[in-house]
Design a protein around this motif. Structure first.
Motif, PDB file in Angstrom:
ATOM      1  N   THR A 103       0.841  -1.195   0.000  1.00  0.00           N
ATOM      2  CA  THR A 103       0.000   0.000   0.000  1.00  0.00           C
ATOM      3  C   THR A 103       0.877   1.246   0.000  1.00  0.00           C
ATOM      4  O   THR A 103       2.108   1.177   0.139  1.00  0.00           O
ATOM      5  N   GLY A 104       0.229   2.406  -0.115  1.00  0.00           N
ATOM      6  CA  GLY A 104       0.969   3.651  -0.122  1.00  0.00           C
ATOM      7  C   GLY A 104       1.790   3.858   1.136  1.00  0.00           C
ATOM      8  O   GLY A 104       2.971   4.209   1.067  1.00  0.00           O
ATOM      9  N   TRP A 105       1.172   3.640   2.303  1.00  0.00           N
ATOM     10  CA  TRP A 105       1.934   3.875   3.525  1.00  0.00           C
ATOM     11  C   TRP A 105       3.034   2.835   3.697  1.00  0.00           C
ATOM     12  O   TRP A 105       4.113   3.157   4.221  1.00  0.00           O
ATOM     13  N   GLU A 106       2.800   1.605   3.259  1.00  0.00           N
ATOM     14  CA  GLU A 106       3.837   0.586   3.373  1.00  0.00           C
ATOM     15  C   GLU A 106       5.028   0.906   2.471  1.00  0.00           C
ATOM     16  O   GLU A 106       6.180   0.694   2.860  1.00  0.00           O
ATOM     17  N   ASN A 107       4.753   1.423   1.281  1.00  0.00           N
ATOM     18  CA  ASN A 107       5.845   1.842   0.413  1.00  0.00           C
ATOM     19  C   ASN A 107       6.632   2.983   1.042  1.00  0.00           C
ATOM     20  O   ASN A 107       7.872   2.985   1.011  1.00  0.00           O
ATOM     21  N   ALA A 108       5.930   3.960   1.607  1.00  0.00           N
ATOM     22  CA  ALA A 108       6.614   5.086   2.238  1.00  0.00           C
ATOM     23  C   ALA A 108       7.419   4.647   3.457  1.00  0.00           C
ATOM     24  O   ALA A 108       8.502   5.176   3.725  1.00  0.00           O
ATOM     25  N   ALA A 109       6.895   3.663   4.185  1.00  0.00           N
ATOM     26  CA  ALA A 109       7.544   3.200   5.419  1.00  0.00           C
ATOM     27  C   ALA A 109       8.628   2.162   5.182  1.00  0.00           C
ATOM     28  O   ALA A 109       9.340   1.786   6.127  1.00  0.00           O
ATOM     29  N   ARG A 140      -3.781   3.816   1.895  1.00  0.00           N
ATOM     30  CA  ARG A 140      -4.278   2.442   1.922  1.00  0.00           C
ATOM     31  C   ARG A 140      -4.507   1.851   0.527  1.00  0.00           C
ATOM     32  O   ARG A 140      -5.040   0.760   0.392  1.00  0.00           O
ATOM     33  N   ARG A 141      -4.094   2.603  -0.487  1.00  0.00           N
ATOM     34  CA  ARG A 141      -4.261   2.113  -1.850  1.00  0.00           C
ATOM     35  C   ARG A 141      -2.920   1.644  -2.423  1.00  0.00           C
ATOM     36  O   ARG A 141      -1.862   2.121  -2.005  1.00  0.00           O
ATOM     37  N   ARG A 142      -3.000   0.724  -3.351  1.00  0.00           N
ATOM     38  CA  ARG A 142      -1.793   0.197  -3.990  1.00  0.00           C
ATOM     39  C   ARG A 142      -1.464   1.002  -5.249  1.00  0.00           C
ATOM     40  O   ARG A 142      -2.322   1.694  -5.795  1.00  0.00           O
ATOM     41  N   PRO A 143      -0.206   0.926  -5.701  1.00  0.00           N
ATOM     42  CA  PRO A 143       0.225   1.772  -6.820  1.00  0.00           C
ATOM     43  C   PRO A 143      -0.669   1.714  -8.057  1.00  0.00           C
ATOM     44  O   PRO A 143      -0.894   2.748  -8.708  1.00  0.00           O
ATOM     45  N   HIS A 144      -1.215   0.542  -8.391  1.00  0.00           N
ATOM     46  CA  HIS A 144      -2.024   0.450  -9.614  1.00  0.00           C
ATOM     47  C   HIS A 144      -3.341   1.206  -9.490  1.00  0.00           C
ATOM     48  O   HIS A 144      -4.012   1.458 -10.491  1.00  0.00           O
ATOM     49  N   GLN A 145      -3.698   1.592  -8.268  1.00  0.00           N
ATOM     50  CA  GLN A 145      -4.930   2.343  -8.041  1.00  0.00           C
ATOM     51  C   GLN A 145      -4.691   3.857  -8.020  1.00  0.00           C
ATOM     52  O   GLN A 145      -5.626   4.617  -7.826  1.00  0.00           O
ATOM     53  N   GLN A 148       0.081   8.717 -11.500  1.00  0.00           N
ATOM     54  CA  GLN A 148       1.537   8.816 -11.479  1.00  0.00           C
ATOM     55  C   GLN A 148       2.016   9.861 -10.476  1.00  0.00           C
ATOM     56  O   GLN A 148       2.995   9.647  -9.751  1.00  0.00           O
ATOM     57  N   ASP A 149       1.332  11.002 -10.425  1.00  0.00           N
ATOM     58  CA  ASP A 149       1.769  12.055  -9.512  1.00  0.00           C
ATOM     59  C   ASP A 149       1.593  11.632  -8.055  1.00  0.00           C
ATOM     60  O   ASP A 149       2.396  11.995  -7.189  1.00  0.00           O
ATOM     61  N   GLN A 150       0.544  10.841  -7.760  1.00  0.00           N
ATOM     62  CA  GLN A 150       0.355  10.352  -6.391  1.00  0.00           C
ATOM     63  C   GLN A 150       1.458   9.367  -6.007  1.00  0.00           C
ATOM     64  O   GLN A 150       1.972   9.400  -4.884  1.00  0.00           O
ATOM     65  N   CYS A 151       1.819   8.517  -6.948  1.00  0.00           N
ATOM     66  CA  CYS A 151       2.911   7.566  -6.700  1.00  0.00           C
ATOM     67  C   CYS A 151       4.222   8.307  -6.435  1.00  0.00           C
ATOM     68  O   CYS A 151       5.017   7.896  -5.579  1.00  0.00           O
TER      69      CYS A 151
END
Length: 245
Positions: A103-109, A140-145, A148-151
């Protein structure tokens, strides 16, 4: 081999790099002071990305020296350079490079989790950085959701979360609209200054470069408009990113 000036945390001398026989860097030298935000400016193909990759140990120059905190990167083996990057450097590229299963937070963490931080503490820090970068709704969303700018905002949070002593940012807002990019860069530079993070970023945009403390300019793999090192202090003259090319 000459040691770098004492007041430079990052120092490079006469770097040459020619991928596939095409010269990308031709004798580039520079020094970066601790806590400084330095912008490397120039048009596409000027050698900005190659310079950042050589300075961060991602590439090994064909000739020249790269020193970080009096340690010669150019003599390190691959394992030593990778360890230094994990422990001391942050990196933001033009592409987010997120892990699709997280998820987004897991990638950041992720950098904190890989260092053994408690999951709750890592999550709290990640959510804080995502909120600062206006990406809290991506947690709480995954990259495919995501767009590009959010990623890319998540990738920037990932780079800042460990407060690395030295942060490399290669066109960090290329995936963002101009107004959003400027806002994100202001957050990044404010965080760097408050935590004494040294930042070296590339850009072709004078407005982005204006957020830096100092700029240097590349053209066709060479540094242009540079003032020679001062004989007494080892400090470089200041260049203008708005220099016409």
């Amino acid at each position: 081999m000459v040691a770098p000036p004492d007041n430079d945390v990052l120092w490079a001398r006469a770097l040459h790099y020619s991928p596939n026989g095409s010269p990308a860097l031709q004798g580039v030298s520079l020094g970066v002071r601790e806590g400084e935000i330095l912008a490397v400016c120039g048009p596409r193909g000027s050698g900005k990305s190659s310079l950042l990759r050589c300075l961060s140990g991602r590439l090994v120059p064909a000739e020249g020296e790269v020193w970080y905190d009096s340690t010669p990167l150019h003599t390190m083996d691959r394992h030593q350079r990778e360890q230094l990057r994990r422990e001391r450097f942050g990196w933001i590229g033009t592409e987010p490079g997120l892990v699709p299963e997280l998820t987004g937070w897991e990638n950041a963490a992720l950098p904190l989790l890989l260092r053994g931080a408690a999951r709750s503490a890592a999550k709290s820090a990640a959510l804080d950085w995502l909120d600062r970068l206006d990406a809290g709704d991506c947690a709480r969303r995954r990259p495919h959701q995501l767009r590009q700018d959010q990623c890319q905002r998540i990738a920037i949070a990932r780079a800042l979360i460990t407060l690395p002593p030295l942060l490399f940012a290669d066109e960090p807002t290329a995936a963002l609209h101009r107004a959003d990019g400027n806002q994100v860069l202001r957050t990044l530079t404010a965080a760097a200054r408050s935590h004494r993070i040294t930042v070296l970023m590339t850009t072709g945009d004078p407005d982005i470069a204006a957020l830096a403390d100092r700029t240097v300019h590349l053209l066709d793999g060479r540094r242009i408009g540079a003032t020679p090192f001062h004989a007494a202090t080892g400090a470089e003259g200041r260049d203008a990113c708005s220099l016409s090319v």
